[in-house]
Design a protein around this motif. Structure first.
Motif, PDB file in Angstrom:
ATOM      1  N   TYR A 122       0.824  -1.206   0.000  1.00  0.00           N
ATOM      2  CA  TYR A 122       0.000   0.000   0.000  1.00  0.00           C
ATOM      3  C   TYR A 122       0.863   1.262   0.000  1.00  0.00           C
ATOM      4  CZ  TYR A 122      -4.272  -2.651   0.754  1.00  0.00           C
ATOM      5  OH  TYR A 122      -5.325  -3.513   0.618  1.00  0.00           O
ATOM      6  N   LEU A 123       1.961   1.237   0.723  1.00  0.00           N
ATOM      7  CA  LEU A 123       2.860   2.398   0.701  1.00  0.00           C
ATOM      8  C   LEU A 123       3.489   2.595  -0.672  1.00  0.00           C
ATOM      9  CD1 LEU A 123       4.818   2.442   4.069  1.00  0.00           C
ATOM     10  CD2 LEU A 123       3.020   3.962   3.293  1.00  0.00           C
ATOM     11  N   ALA A 124       3.793   1.510  -1.356  1.00  0.00           N
ATOM     12  CA  ALA A 124       4.353   1.613  -2.702  1.00  0.00           C
ATOM     13  C   ALA A 124       3.338   2.237  -3.663  1.00  0.00           C
ATOM     14  CB  ALA A 124       4.789   0.243  -3.201  1.00  0.00           C
ATOM     15  N   VAL A 125       2.092   1.821  -3.556  1.00  0.00           N
ATOM     16  CA  VAL A 125       1.041   2.396  -4.410  1.00  0.00           C
ATOM     17  C   VAL A 125       0.890   3.883  -4.105  1.00  0.00           C
ATOM     18  CG1 VAL A 125      -1.436   2.372  -4.892  1.00  0.00           C
ATOM     19  CG2 VAL A 125      -0.177   0.223  -4.732  1.00  0.00           C
ATOM     20  N   ALA A 126       0.953   4.253  -2.845  1.00  0.00           N
ATOM     21  CA  ALA A 126       0.854   5.666  -2.473  1.00  0.00           C
ATOM     22  C   ALA A 126       2.036   6.458  -3.026  1.00  0.00           C
ATOM     23  CB  ALA A 126       0.785   5.804  -0.956  1.00  0.00           C
ATOM     24  N   ALA A 127       3.236   5.902  -2.950  1.00  0.00           N
ATOM     25  CA  ALA A 127       4.416   6.603  -3.460  1.00  0.00           C
ATOM     26  C   ALA A 127       4.338   6.788  -4.973  1.00  0.00           C
ATOM     27  CB  ALA A 127       5.679   5.834  -3.089  1.00  0.00           C
ATOM     28  N   ILE A 128       3.906   5.766  -5.670  1.00  0.00           N
ATOM     29  CA  ILE A 128       3.763   5.879  -7.128  1.00  0.00           C
ATOM     30  C   ILE A 128       2.697   6.910  -7.482  1.00  0.00           C
ATOM     31  CG2 ILE A 128       3.014   4.634  -9.200  1.00  0.00           C
ATOM     32  CD1 ILE A 128       4.354   2.132  -7.913  1.00  0.00           C
ATOM     33  N   SER A 129       1.605   6.916  -6.734  1.00  0.00           N
ATOM     34  CA  SER A 129       0.537   7.882  -6.985  1.00  0.00           C
ATOM     35  C   SER A 129       1.016   9.305  -6.734  1.00  0.00           C
ATOM     36  CB  SER A 129      -0.669   7.576  -6.104  1.00  0.00           C
ATOM     37  OG  SER A 129      -1.218   6.331  -6.423  1.00  0.00           O
ATOM     38  N   ILE A 130       1.768   9.505  -5.669  1.00  0.00           N
ATOM     39  CA  ILE A 130       2.285  10.847  -5.375  1.00  0.00           C
ATOM     40  C   ILE A 130       3.268  11.291  -6.453  1.00  0.00           C
ATOM     41  CG2 ILE A 130       3.713  12.132  -3.728  1.00  0.00           C
ATOM     42  CD1 ILE A 130       2.279  10.477  -1.518  1.00  0.00           C
ATOM     43  N   TYR A 131       4.073  10.372  -6.954  1.00  0.00           N
ATOM     44  CA  TYR A 131       4.976  10.705  -8.052  1.00  0.00           C
ATOM     45  C   TYR A 131       4.189  11.126  -9.298  1.00  0.00           C
ATOM     46  CZ  TYR A 131       8.199  10.107 -11.916  1.00  0.00           C
ATOM     47  OH  TYR A 131       8.924  10.311 -13.059  1.00  0.00           O
ATOM     48  N   LYS A 132       3.140  10.361  -9.614  1.00  0.00           N
ATOM     49  CA  LYS A 132       2.318  10.706 -10.789  1.00  0.00           C
ATOM     50  C   LYS A 132       1.615  12.050 -10.587  1.00  0.00           C
ATOM     51  CE  LYS A 132       1.522   8.416 -13.983  1.00  0.00           C
ATOM     52  NZ  LYS A 132       2.110   8.434 -15.314  1.00  0.00           N
ATOM     53  N   ILE A 133       1.191  12.341  -9.377  1.00  0.00           N
ATOM     54  CA  ILE A 133       0.568  13.633  -9.093  1.00  0.00           C
ATOM     55  C   ILE A 133       1.559  14.757  -9.367  1.00  0.00           C
ATOM     56  CG2 ILE A 133      -0.329  15.102  -7.245  1.00  0.00           C
ATOM     57  CD1 ILE A 133      -1.440  12.491  -5.969  1.00  0.00           C
ATOM     58  N   ALA A 134       2.789  14.587  -8.895  1.00  0.00           N
ATOM     59  CA  ALA A 134       3.811  15.624  -9.070  1.00  0.00           C
ATOM     60  C   ALA A 134       4.155  15.830 -10.539  1.00  0.00           C
ATOM     61  CB  ALA A 134       5.056  15.258  -8.272  1.00  0.00           C
ATOM     62  N   THR A 135       4.181  14.753 -11.323  1.00  0.00           N
ATOM     63  CA  THR A 135       4.574  14.903 -12.720  1.00  0.00           C
ATOM     64  C   THR A 135       3.427  15.373 -13.603  1.00  0.00           C
ATOM     65  OG1 THR A 135       4.149  12.555 -13.133  1.00  0.00           O
ATOM     66  CG2 THR A 135       6.404  13.187 -12.569  1.00  0.00           C
ATOM     67  N   LEU A 136       2.200  15.021 -13.270  1.00  0.00           N
ATOM     68  CA  LEU A 136       1.068  15.379 -14.126  1.00  0.00           C
ATOM     69  C   LEU A 136       0.376  16.680 -13.741  1.00  0.00           C
ATOM     70  CD1 LEU A 136      -0.694  11.923 -14.612  1.00  0.00           C
ATOM     71  CD2 LEU A 136       0.657  13.178 -16.277  1.00  0.00           C
ATOM     72  N   SER A 139       1.270  19.819 -13.550  1.00  0.00           N
ATOM     73  CA  SER A 139       1.480  20.976 -14.421  1.00  0.00           C
ATOM     74  C   SER A 139       0.930  20.746 -15.826  1.00  0.00           C
ATOM     75  CB  SER A 139       2.967  21.318 -14.489  1.00  0.00           C
ATOM     76  OG  SER A 139       3.674  20.234 -15.045  1.00  0.00           O
ATOM     77  N   VAL A 140       0.762  19.491 -16.228  1.00  0.00           N
ATOM     78  CA  VAL A 140       0.258  19.175 -17.565  1.00  0.00           C
ATOM     79  C   VAL A 140      -1.259  19.239 -17.596  1.00  0.00           C
ATOM     80  CG1 VAL A 140       0.165  17.414 -19.360  1.00  0.00           C
ATOM     81  CG2 VAL A 140       2.256  17.712 -18.036  1.00  0.00           C
ATOM     82  N   ASP A 141      -1.906  18.465 -16.735  1.00  0.00           N
ATOM     83  CA  ASP A 141      -3.369  18.419 -16.705  1.00  0.00           C
ATOM     84  C   ASP A 141      -3.833  18.090 -15.290  1.00  0.00           C
ATOM     85  OD1 ASP A 141      -6.012  18.384 -17.449  1.00  0.00           O
ATOM     86  OD2 ASP A 141      -5.941  16.388 -18.336  1.00  0.00           O
ATOM     87  N   PRO A 142      -4.207  19.110 -14.514  1.00  0.00           N
ATOM     88  CA  PRO A 142      -4.603  18.870 -13.123  1.00  0.00           C
ATOM     89  C   PRO A 142      -5.828  17.958 -12.975  1.00  0.00           C
ATOM     90  CG  PRO A 142      -4.206  21.199 -13.482  1.00  0.00           C
ATOM     91  CD  PRO A 142      -4.156  20.542 -14.816  1.00  0.00           C
ATOM     92  N   LYS A 143      -6.721  17.946 -13.957  1.00  0.00           N
ATOM     93  CA  LYS A 143      -7.910  17.095 -13.849  1.00  0.00           C
ATOM     94  C   LYS A 143      -7.550  15.608 -13.884  1.00  0.00           C
ATOM     95  CE  LYS A 143     -11.323  20.225 -15.684  1.00  0.00           C
ATOM     96  NZ  LYS A 143     -12.376  20.433 -16.672  1.00  0.00           N
ATOM     97  N   GLU A 144      -6.467  15.280 -14.539  1.00  0.00           N
ATOM     98  CA  GLU A 144      -6.046  13.888 -14.651  1.00  0.00           C
ATOM     99  C   GLU A 144      -5.443  13.373 -13.344  1.00  0.00           C
ATOM    100  OE1 GLU A 144      -3.071  11.613 -17.636  1.00  0.00           O
ATOM    101  OE2 GLU A 144      -4.276  13.229 -18.501  1.00  0.00           O
ATOM    102  N   THR A 145      -5.040  14.281 -12.466  1.00  0.00           N
ATOM    103  CA  THR A 145      -4.385  13.860 -11.224  1.00  0.00           C
ATOM    104  C   THR A 145      -5.370  13.486 -10.122  1.00  0.00           C
ATOM    105  OG1 THR A 145      -4.232  16.132 -10.431  1.00  0.00           O
ATOM    106  CG2 THR A 145      -2.375  15.282 -11.691  1.00  0.00           C
TER     107      THR A 145
END
Length: 67
Positions: A12-26, A28-34
């Protein structure tokens, strides 16, 4: 069995870390996708806390039953 519960906590922590990474990268591109990744991060952290408490109760119950 307790080792399996411990591994699922960190999953579960790994899924949270991956999700937070995707939030940080996406963000600026498209906030609705995050928003879906924000949901995954929050649920994953909540599940980590829930599973950790459940495992500790389970361990304590087993310890008390053995004595």
């Amino acid at each position: 069995m307790i080792k399996v519960l411990r591994y699922t906590e960190y999953l579960y922590l790994a899924v949270a870390a991956i999700s937070i990474y995707k939030i940080a990268t996406l963000w600026s591109v498209d906030p609705k996708e995050t928003y879906i990744f924000i949901f995954f991060a929050v649920v994953s952290i909540g599940m980590f806390i829930f599973r950790r408490r459940y495992r500790k109760r389970f361990e304590q119950r087993n310890k008390d039953n053995q004595q």
